[in-house]
Design a protein around this motif. Structure first.
Motif, PDB file in Angstrom:
ATOM      1  N   LEU A  59       0.657  -1.024   0.383  1.00 32.34           N
ATOM      2  CA  LEU A  59      -0.015   0.606  -0.193  1.00 32.34           C
ATOM      3  C   LEU A  59       1.050   1.414  -0.093  1.00 32.34           C
ATOM      4  CD1 LEU A  59      -2.191  -1.136   2.353  1.00 32.34           C
ATOM      5  CD2 LEU A  59      -2.791  -1.514   0.793  1.00 32.34           C
ATOM      6  N   PRO A  60       0.320   2.577  -0.113  1.00 32.23           N
ATOM      7  CA  PRO A  60       0.919   3.708  -0.237  1.00 32.23           C
ATOM      8  C   PRO A  60       1.496   3.750   0.991  1.00 32.23           C
ATOM      9  CG  PRO A  60      -1.318   4.063  -1.588  1.00 32.23           C
ATOM     10  CD  PRO A  60      -0.949   3.026  -0.903  1.00 32.23           C
ATOM     11  N   GLY A  61       2.545   4.083   1.952  1.00 34.01           N
ATOM     12  CA  GLY A  61       3.023   4.208   2.823  1.00 34.01           C
ATOM     13  C   GLY A  61       2.157   5.792   3.727  1.00 34.01           C
ATOM     14  N   TYR A  62       2.415   4.538   4.673  1.00 31.80           N
ATOM     15  CA  TYR A  62       0.654   5.393   6.082  1.00 31.80           C
ATOM     16  C   TYR A  62       1.836   6.329   6.840  1.00 31.80           C
ATOM     17  CZ  TYR A  62      -2.525   5.210   9.621  1.00 31.80           C
ATOM     18  OH  TYR A  62      -3.217   5.896  10.622  1.00 31.80           O
ATOM     19  N   HIS A  63       1.200   7.106   6.986  1.00 34.05           N
ATOM     20  CA  HIS A  63       2.090   8.270   7.827  1.00 34.05           C
ATOM     21  C   HIS A  63       3.406   8.628   6.923  1.00 34.05           C
ATOM     22  CE1 HIS A  63      -0.544   9.412  10.715  1.00 34.05           C
ATOM     23  NE2 HIS A  63      -0.856   8.407  11.453  1.00 34.05           N
ATOM     24  N   MET A  64       3.589   8.108   5.641  1.00 34.63           N
ATOM     25  CA  MET A  64       4.891   8.659   4.942  1.00 34.63           C
ATOM     26  C   MET A  64       5.158   9.395   4.311  1.00 34.63           C
ATOM     27  SD  MET A  64       7.067   7.378   7.731  1.00 34.63           S
ATOM     28  CE  MET A  64       8.393   6.837   7.513  1.00 34.63           C
ATOM     29  N   ASN A  65       5.441   9.812   3.492  1.00 38.80           N
ATOM     30  CA  ASN A  65       5.625  10.508   2.157  1.00 38.80           C
ATOM     31  C   ASN A  65       5.282   8.889   1.166  1.00 38.80           C
ATOM     32  OD1 ASN A  65       6.837  10.672  -0.384  1.00 38.80           O
ATOM     33  ND2 ASN A  65       7.963  12.544   0.141  1.00 38.80           N
ATOM     34  N   LYS A  66       4.285   8.941   0.464  1.00 38.04           N
ATOM     35  CA  LYS A  66       3.542   7.920  -0.408  1.00 38.04           C
ATOM     36  C   LYS A  66       4.302   8.087  -1.944  1.00 38.04           C
ATOM     37  CE  LYS A  66      -0.348   8.504   2.001  1.00 38.04           C
ATOM     38  NZ  LYS A  66      -0.212   8.254   3.070  1.00 38.04           N
ATOM     39  N   GLN A  67       4.914   8.399  -2.089  1.00 37.70           N
ATOM     40  CA  GLN A  67       5.988   8.630  -3.383  1.00 37.70           C
ATOM     41  C   GLN A  67       7.189   7.732  -3.004  1.00 37.70           C
ATOM     42  OE1 GLN A  67       7.514  12.120  -5.372  1.00 37.70           O
ATOM     43  NE2 GLN A  67       8.840  11.143  -6.966  1.00 37.70           N
ATOM     44  N   HIS A  68       7.600   8.027  -1.784  1.00 38.45           N
ATOM     45  CA  HIS A  68       9.224   7.686  -1.380  1.00 38.45           C
ATOM     46  C   HIS A  68       9.000   5.906  -0.752  1.00 38.45           C
ATOM     47  CE1 HIS A  68      11.807  10.214  -3.463  1.00 38.45           C
ATOM     48  NE2 HIS A  68      10.794  11.151  -2.862  1.00 38.45           N
ATOM     49  N   TRP A  69       7.549   5.716   0.409  1.00 39.65           N
ATOM     50  CA  TRP A  69       8.113   4.961   1.295  1.00 39.65           C
ATOM     51  C   TRP A  69       6.531   4.155   0.808  1.00 39.65           C
ATOM     52  CZ3 TRP A  69      10.169   4.451   5.765  1.00 39.65           C
ATOM     53  CH2 TRP A  69      12.057   5.392   6.142  1.00 39.65           C
ATOM     54  N   ILE A  70       6.752   2.332   1.142  1.00 39.51           N
ATOM     55  CA  ILE A  70       5.679   1.564   0.783  1.00 39.51           C
ATOM     56  C   ILE A  70       4.975   1.125   2.270  1.00 39.51           C
ATOM     57  CG2 ILE A  70       5.563   1.616  -1.470  1.00 39.51           C
ATOM     58  CD1 ILE A  70       7.167  -1.420  -0.537  1.00 39.51           C
ATOM     59  N   THR A  71       3.985   0.954   2.522  1.00 39.10           N
ATOM     60  CA  THR A  71       3.456  -0.244   3.426  1.00 39.10           C
ATOM     61  C   THR A  71       3.169  -1.804   3.419  1.00 39.10           C
ATOM     62  OG1 THR A  71       2.248   1.916   4.496  1.00 39.10           O
ATOM     63  CG2 THR A  71       1.603  -0.210   4.887  1.00 39.10           C
ATOM     64  N   ILE A  72       4.124  -2.566   3.624  1.00 40.62           N
ATOM     65  CA  ILE A  72       3.598  -4.029   3.895  1.00 40.62           C
ATOM     66  C   ILE A  72       2.768  -4.628   4.841  1.00 40.62           C
ATOM     67  CG2 ILE A  72       4.953  -6.221   3.210  1.00 40.62           C
ATOM     68  CD1 ILE A  72       7.407  -4.615   2.420  1.00 40.62           C
ATOM     69  N   LEU A  73       1.237  -5.314   4.501  1.00 41.21           N
ATOM     70  CA  LEU A  73       0.993  -5.381   5.408  1.00 41.21           C
ATOM     71  C   LEU A  73       2.017  -7.157   5.676  1.00 41.21           C
ATOM     72  CD1 LEU A  73      -2.381  -6.262   4.053  1.00 41.21           C
ATOM     73  CD2 LEU A  73      -1.460  -4.421   5.678  1.00 41.21           C
ATOM     74  N   LEU A  74       1.305  -7.343   7.063  1.00 40.60           N
ATOM     75  CA  LEU A  74       2.633  -7.739   7.914  1.00 40.60           C
ATOM     76  C   LEU A  74       1.802  -9.292   8.589  1.00 40.60           C
ATOM     77  CD1 LEU A  74       5.144  -6.119   9.728  1.00 40.60           C
ATOM     78  CD2 LEU A  74       5.653  -7.500   7.781  1.00 40.60           C
ATOM     79  N   ASP A  75       1.018  -9.546   7.103  1.00 38.26           N
ATOM     80  CA  ASP A  75       0.158 -10.586   7.783  1.00 38.26           C
ATOM     81  C   ASP A  75      -0.574 -12.002   7.190  1.00 38.26           C
ATOM     82  OD1 ASP A  75      -1.217  -9.193   4.994  1.00 38.26           O
ATOM     83  OD2 ASP A  75      -2.938  -9.091   5.381  1.00 38.26           O
ATOM     84  N   GLY A  76       1.201 -11.961   6.057  1.00 40.30           N
ATOM     85  CA  GLY A  76       1.335 -13.652   5.878  1.00 40.30           C
ATOM     86  C   GLY A  76       0.757 -13.300   3.820  1.00 40.30           C
ATOM     87  N   SER A  77       0.088 -11.920   3.784  1.00 41.57           N
ATOM     88  CA  SER A  77      -0.017 -11.836   2.442  1.00 41.57           C
ATOM     89  C   SER A  77       1.242 -11.414   1.118  1.00 41.57           C
ATOM     90  CB  SER A  77      -0.720 -10.719   2.294  1.00 41.57           C
ATOM     91  OG  SER A  77      -0.835  -9.214   2.842  1.00 41.57           O
ATOM     92  N   VAL A  78       2.263 -11.135   1.883  1.00 42.38           N
ATOM     93  CA  VAL A  78       3.162 -10.525   1.257  1.00 42.38           C
ATOM     94  C   VAL A  78       4.383 -11.613   1.899  1.00 42.38           C
ATOM     95  CG1 VAL A  78       5.685  -9.462   0.973  1.00 42.38           C
ATOM     96  CG2 VAL A  78       3.277  -8.611   1.328  1.00 42.38           C
ATOM     97  N   SER A  79       4.968 -12.166   0.960  1.00 42.47           N
ATOM     98  CA  SER A  79       6.248 -13.571   1.593  1.00 42.47           C
ATOM     99  C   SER A  79       7.626 -13.599   1.657  1.00 42.47           C
ATOM    100  CB  SER A  79       6.439 -14.202   0.310  1.00 42.47           C
ATOM    101  OG  SER A  79       7.728 -13.650  -0.577  1.00 42.47           O
ATOM    102  N   GLU A  80       8.125 -14.166   2.761  1.00 39.98           N
ATOM    103  CA  GLU A  80       9.025 -13.363   4.188  1.00 39.98           C
ATOM    104  C   GLU A  80      10.121 -13.390   3.108  1.00 39.98           C
ATOM    105  OE1 GLU A  80      12.196 -16.037   6.593  1.00 39.98           O
ATOM    106  OE2 GLU A  80      10.259 -17.064   7.180  1.00 39.98           O
ATOM    107  N   ALA A  81      10.413 -13.967   1.690  1.00 45.26           N
ATOM    108  CA  ALA A  81      11.488 -13.194   1.344  1.00 45.26           C
ATOM    109  C   ALA A  81      11.231 -11.734   0.433  1.00 45.26           C
ATOM    110  CB  ALA A  81      11.824 -14.257  -0.030  1.00 45.26           C
ATOM    111  N   LYS A  82      10.311 -11.930   0.044  1.00 51.11           N
ATOM    112  CA  LYS A  82       9.940 -10.169  -0.356  1.00 51.11           C
ATOM    113  C   LYS A  82      10.147  -9.206   0.388  1.00 51.11           C
ATOM    114  CE  LYS A  82       6.806 -10.362  -4.683  1.00 51.11           C
ATOM    115  NZ  LYS A  82       6.145 -10.825  -5.156  1.00 51.11           N
TER     116      LYS A  82
END
Length: 124
Positions: free
Chosen positions: A80-103
Protein backbone atom coordinates in the motif's frame (compact mmCIF):
# COMPACT_ATOMS: atom_id res chain seq x y z
CA UNK A 1 6.48 -13.01 8.89
CA UNK A 2 6.54 -11.98 12.52
CA UNK A 3 8.15 -8.75 13.63
CA UNK A 4 10.39 -10.67 16.06
CA UNK A 5 11.84 -12.58 13.09
CA UNK A 6 12.45 -9.34 11.23
CA UNK A 7 14.16 -7.86 14.29
CA UNK A 8 16.43 -10.93 14.52
CA UNK A 9 17.26 -10.56 10.81
CA UNK A 10 18.19 -6.86 11.01
CA UNK A 11 20.23 -7.46 14.17
CA UNK A 12 22.34 -10.04 12.32
CA UNK A 13 22.38 -8.24 8.97
CA UNK A 14 22.89 -4.61 10.04
CA UNK A 15 23.42 -4.56 13.80
CA UNK A 16 20.11 -2.69 14.13
CA UNK A 17 18.00 -2.87 17.28
CA UNK A 18 14.36 -1.82 17.41
CA UNK A 19 13.62 1.55 18.98
CA UNK A 20 10.35 2.12 20.83
CA UNK A 21 9.93 5.90 20.61
CA UNK A 22 6.31 6.50 21.57
CA UNK A 23 4.92 5.62 25.00
CA UNK A 24 1.36 6.07 23.69
CA UNK A 25 2.07 3.51 20.93
CA UNK A 26 4.14 0.80 22.64
CA UNK A 27 3.85 -1.55 19.65
CA UNK A 28 5.21 1.06 17.21
CA UNK A 29 8.86 0.49 16.40
CA UNK A 30 11.52 2.25 14.33
CA UNK A 31 14.57 0.69 12.72
CA UNK A 32 17.33 3.23 12.30
CA UNK A 33 20.21 3.08 9.82
CA UNK A 34 23.72 3.59 11.23
CA UNK A 35 23.51 7.11 9.75
CA UNK A 36 20.60 7.88 12.09
CA UNK A 37 17.82 7.89 9.49
CA UNK A 38 14.83 5.58 9.70
CA UNK A 39 14.64 2.75 7.19
CA UNK A 40 11.59 0.94 8.60
CA UNK A 41 8.64 1.69 10.86
CA UNK A 42 6.36 -0.96 12.36
CA UNK A 43 2.85 -0.19 13.55
CA UNK A 44 -0.47 -1.84 14.23
CA UNK A 45 -3.37 0.05 12.65
CA UNK A 46 -7.02 -0.43 11.84
CA UNK A 47 -7.51 -1.80 8.34
CA UNK A 48 -9.97 1.00 7.55
CA UNK A 49 -7.19 3.59 8.05
CA UNK A 50 -5.30 1.87 5.23
CA UNK A 51 -8.28 1.92 2.91
CA UNK A 52 -9.02 -1.76 3.53
CA UNK A 53 -12.31 -3.28 4.61
CA UNK A 54 -12.89 -3.85 8.29
CA UNK A 55 -11.88 -2.27 11.55
CA UNK A 56 -9.72 -5.09 12.88
CA UNK A 57 -6.05 -4.38 13.52
CA UNK A 58 -3.26 -5.36 11.17
CA UNK A 59 0.51 -5.21 11.64
CA UNK A 60 2.33 -3.18 9.00
CA UNK A 61 5.86 -2.21 8.06
CA UNK A 62 6.68 1.04 6.25
CA UNK A 63 9.87 0.98 4.18
CA UNK A 64 11.55 3.37 1.80
CA UNK A 65 11.05 2.43 -1.84
CA UNK A 66 12.50 3.52 -5.15
CA UNK A 67 9.99 6.14 -6.41
CA UNK A 68 10.06 4.51 -9.86
CA UNK A 69 8.77 1.25 -8.32
CA UNK A 70 6.25 2.71 -5.86
CA UNK A 71 3.26 3.17 -8.16
CA UNK A 72 3.74 -0.28 -9.65
CA UNK A 73 4.28 -2.21 -6.41
CA UNK A 74 1.28 -0.73 -4.59
CA UNK A 75 -0.94 -2.40 -7.20
CA UNK A 76 0.08 -5.76 -5.72
CA UNK A 77 -1.98 -7.12 -2.83
CA UNK A 78 -0.21 -6.65 0.49
CA UNK A 79 1.52 -3.44 -0.62
CA UNK A 80 0.00 0.00 0.00
CA UNK A 81 1.07 3.65 -0.18
CA UNK A 82 3.21 4.56 2.83
CA UNK A 83 1.01 5.03 5.88
CA UNK A 84 1.92 8.33 7.63
CA UNK A 85 4.89 8.69 5.27
CA UNK A 86 5.73 10.33 1.94
CA UNK A 87 3.70 8.22 -0.47
CA UNK A 88 6.14 8.72 -3.33
CA UNK A 89 9.13 7.38 -1.39
CA UNK A 90 7.59 4.97 1.15
CA UNK A 91 5.36 1.91 0.91
CA UNK A 92 3.43 -0.03 3.53
CA UNK A 93 3.71 -3.82 3.61
CA UNK A 94 1.02 -5.82 5.39
CA UNK A 95 2.56 -8.27 7.86
CA UNK A 96 -0.45 -10.57 7.76
CA UNK A 97 1.09 -13.28 5.60
CA UNK A 98 -0.06 -11.80 2.28
CA UNK A 99 3.55 -10.90 1.37
CA UNK A 100 6.17 -13.64 1.43
CA UNK A 101 9.03 -13.60 3.91
CA UNK A 102 11.55 -13.32 1.07
CA UNK A 103 9.80 -10.29 -0.47
CA UNK A 104 9.40 -8.63 2.91
CA UNK A 105 13.13 -8.96 3.57
CA UNK A 106 13.99 -7.85 0.01
CA UNK A 107 12.07 -4.60 0.50
CA UNK A 108 13.59 -4.12 3.94
CA UNK A 109 17.07 -4.53 2.43
CA UNK A 110 16.21 -2.13 -0.39
CA UNK A 111 15.03 0.43 2.16
CA UNK A 112 18.28 0.10 4.11
CA UNK A 113 20.30 0.53 0.90
CA UNK A 114 18.24 3.55 -0.23
CA UNK A 115 18.79 5.25 3.13
CA UNK A 116 22.51 4.49 2.80
CA UNK A 117 22.54 5.80 -0.77
CA UNK A 118 20.81 9.00 0.27
CA UNK A 119 23.77 9.73 2.50
CA UNK A 120 26.26 9.21 -0.30
CA UNK A 121 24.34 11.53 -2.63
CA UNK A 122 24.29 14.25 0.04
CA UNK A 123 28.06 13.98 0.52
CA UNK A 124 28.81 14.67 -3.16
Amino acid sequence: MKTEEIFEYVQKQYGTVPEYLWSKSPDSVVLRHKNGKWYAVFMTVEKSKLGLEGNDLVAIMDVKCDPEMTSMIIQTYGFLPGYHMNKQHWITILLDGSVSEAKTLDFLDMSYDLIDGADRKEEK
